[in-house]
Design a protein around this motif. Sequence first.
Motif, PDB file in Angstrom:
ATOM      1  N   GLY A  17       0.772  -1.238   0.000  1.00  0.00           N
ATOM      2  CA  GLY A  17       0.000   0.000   0.000  1.00  0.00           C
ATOM      3  C   GLY A  17       0.795   1.276   0.000  1.00  0.00           C
ATOM      4  O   GLY A  17       0.230   2.351  -0.168  1.00  0.00           O
ATOM      5  N   HIS A 192      -8.462  -2.766 -11.880  1.00  0.00           N
ATOM      6  CA  HIS A 192      -7.727  -1.878 -10.978  1.00  0.00           C
ATOM      7  C   HIS A 192      -8.695  -0.862 -10.395  1.00  0.00           C
ATOM      8  O   HIS A 192      -9.683  -0.495 -11.036  1.00  0.00           O
ATOM      9  CB  HIS A 192      -6.619  -1.134 -11.719  1.00  0.00           C
ATOM     10  CG  HIS A 192      -5.447  -1.972 -12.086  1.00  0.00           C
ATOM     11  ND1 HIS A 192      -4.283  -1.966 -11.363  1.00  0.00           N
ATOM     12  CD2 HIS A 192      -5.250  -2.847 -13.103  1.00  0.00           C
ATOM     13  CE1 HIS A 192      -3.409  -2.799 -11.928  1.00  0.00           C
ATOM     14  NE2 HIS A 192      -3.977  -3.346 -12.978  1.00  0.00           N
ATOM     15  N   THR A 195      -6.030   4.532  -5.612  1.00  0.00           N
ATOM     16  CA  THR A 195      -4.796   4.292  -4.882  1.00  0.00           C
ATOM     17  C   THR A 195      -4.927   4.447  -3.373  1.00  0.00           C
ATOM     18  O   THR A 195      -4.001   4.112  -2.642  1.00  0.00           O
ATOM     19  CB  THR A 195      -3.697   5.262  -5.351  1.00  0.00           C
ATOM     20  OG1 THR A 195      -4.110   6.607  -5.054  1.00  0.00           O
ATOM     21  CG2 THR A 195      -3.452   5.126  -6.845  1.00  0.00           C
ATOM     22  N   SER A 197      -7.590   3.439  -1.171  1.00  0.00           N
ATOM     23  CA  SER A 197      -8.533   2.630  -0.401  1.00  0.00           C
ATOM     24  C   SER A 197      -7.782   1.902   0.701  1.00  0.00           C
ATOM     25  O   SER A 197      -6.628   1.499   0.519  1.00  0.00           O
ATOM     26  CB  SER A 197      -9.233   1.624  -1.306  1.00  0.00           C
ATOM     27  OG  SER A 197     -10.036   2.293  -2.257  1.00  0.00           O
ATOM     28  N   LEU A 203      -3.400   1.089   3.657  1.00  0.00           N
ATOM     29  CA  LEU A 203      -3.787   1.066   2.258  1.00  0.00           C
ATOM     30  C   LEU A 203      -3.787  -0.376   1.748  1.00  0.00           C
ATOM     31  O   LEU A 203      -2.887  -1.152   2.067  1.00  0.00           O
ATOM     32  CB  LEU A 203      -2.820   1.913   1.425  1.00  0.00           C
ATOM     33  CG  LEU A 203      -2.877   3.423   1.678  1.00  0.00           C
ATOM     34  CD1 LEU A 203      -1.706   4.117   1.003  1.00  0.00           C
ATOM     35  CD2 LEU A 203      -4.193   4.015   1.177  1.00  0.00           C
ATOM     36  N   SER A 205      -3.665  -3.462  -1.092  1.00  0.00           N
ATOM     37  CA  SER A 205      -3.047  -3.797  -2.379  1.00  0.00           C
ATOM     38  C   SER A 205      -4.110  -4.195  -3.390  1.00  0.00           C
ATOM     39  O   SER A 205      -3.826  -4.313  -4.587  1.00  0.00           O
ATOM     40  CB  SER A 205      -2.051  -4.945  -2.211  1.00  0.00           C
ATOM     41  OG  SER A 205      -2.698  -6.116  -1.732  1.00  0.00           O
ATOM     42  N   GLY A 206      -5.328  -4.401  -2.914  1.00  0.00           N
ATOM     43  CA  GLY A 206      -6.433  -4.752  -3.789  1.00  0.00           C
ATOM     44  C   GLY A 206      -7.663  -5.101  -2.974  1.00  0.00           C
ATOM     45  O   GLY A 206      -7.648  -5.073  -1.745  1.00  0.00           O
ATOM     46  N   ARG A 273      -4.616  -2.387  -6.851  1.00  0.00           N
ATOM     47  CA  ARG A 273      -4.441  -0.991  -6.475  1.00  0.00           C
ATOM     48  C   ARG A 273      -3.865  -0.172  -7.630  1.00  0.00           C
ATOM     49  O   ARG A 273      -2.893  -0.561  -8.263  1.00  0.00           O
ATOM     50  CB  ARG A 273      -3.506  -0.886  -5.268  1.00  0.00           C
ATOM     51  CG  ARG A 273      -3.272   0.556  -4.814  1.00  0.00           C
ATOM     52  CD  ARG A 273      -2.430   0.612  -3.548  1.00  0.00           C
ATOM     53  NE  ARG A 273      -2.313   1.984  -3.100  1.00  0.00           N
ATOM     54  CZ  ARG A 273      -1.162   2.665  -3.051  1.00  0.00           C
ATOM     55  NH1 ARG A 273      -0.051   2.081  -3.414  1.00  0.00           N
ATOM     56  NH2 ARG A 273      -1.150   3.922  -2.637  1.00  0.00           N
ATOM     57  N   ASP A 336     -14.489   4.257  -5.735  1.00  0.00           N
ATOM     58  CA  ASP A 336     -14.051   3.376  -6.804  1.00  0.00           C
ATOM     59  C   ASP A 336     -15.234   2.905  -7.628  1.00  0.00           C
ATOM     60  O   ASP A 336     -16.376   2.925  -7.182  1.00  0.00           O
ATOM     61  CB  ASP A 336     -13.316   2.175  -6.222  1.00  0.00           C
ATOM     62  CG  ASP A 336     -11.999   2.567  -5.559  1.00  0.00           C
ATOM     63  OD1 ASP A 336     -11.696   1.987  -4.516  1.00  0.00           O
ATOM     64  OD2 ASP A 336     -11.326   3.453  -6.091  1.00  0.00           O
TER      65      ASP A 336
END
Length: 338
Positions: A17, A192, A195, A197, A203, A205-206, A273, A336
């Motif tokens: 993140g 994707h 950046t 979240s 943060l 990575s996904g 991300r 998002d």
Amino acid sequence: MGDGSRQFRTFTIITVGEGPNYDGNGQITTSKLATYDELVSFLKDQDTRQPAMDLEVIGQTVKGRDIHLVKYISDPAKPTILYLTQQHGNEQLTTEGAMAFVKHLGTGKSGDILDGVNILIVPMLNADGAMGDVNFPLDDYLAKGDRHMTRYNAEEVDLNRDHVAKIQPETQALHTNVMRKYSIDYMIDLHHQGTRSERDGKLVSGSILYPTTPNADPAVVEMSKQLGAVVFNNVDSTGWGHLGKYVGGSAETISRNGITVEYGIATLLFEMRGMSDHYLDGYALGLRSNGYLIQQTVTTLTATAAAIADGSIADADTSFWDSLDTQTSRPGEEADDE
């Protein structure tokens, strides 16, 4: 790279993140990402090198680019998984990961997986958007000195809102020549997001999500949750992976929902991300984060294919979904949109 021997670069894995945002390194570039022609050259080269692999053209984009399907089918009776990347043209690191996965399957690093599962990969559905070859201006996009990449296809249509009407040629190709042609049990739709979240104050990575339409068969939703469990257990445990639950709607125009209802396929959305290019600063991610995001894709594809191949996916514990926090956005980032 005209001979198809694309070289995969080694990237440094950084703390989850905390890879540089656009305002962290001041540079958004797409020059290190495979162009459409480089992707096609790579796929054709791998097709000649790998006896187990077949390459099929399933249709064309608005601008006439061939859309390719990578196939590893040894026995139609085996379970089959489909990996779909780049419905949105500015979301390319998943495609880079899919290319690495294909190469691994050909070198034996993951080749034994093929004994128990059929694998289908659409590595770039929206080639026109990926190349910035569209019928609308991209002057406000952030990539400097490189090709611009946009979410939309050449007609400024979001392909991931076209899974009911199926108006666009890219969506028609996917449904006519993949979804209806092959007996598919599982699908992961790779995207994707922004950046910023986060989950538990860190943060992500996904983020991941199963079908949420009320029209989905509960048994298929449970299979989707098992697919998510495999992804979560293999990514979140790496030290550089940190996943949240995605905030997603129930519309069936979205592939995660529509494909589950129409075909009875277990589907999982995975939002990596950061995007490769965008007109919003908070959505584009510095290129120094490419490494762990590509590796996250490779891990996801390898782990899920392996779990289906050896049958362990049937024992995947889905109870983690009950405690997995829905990601939130740090101030300054718009919501998002899968």
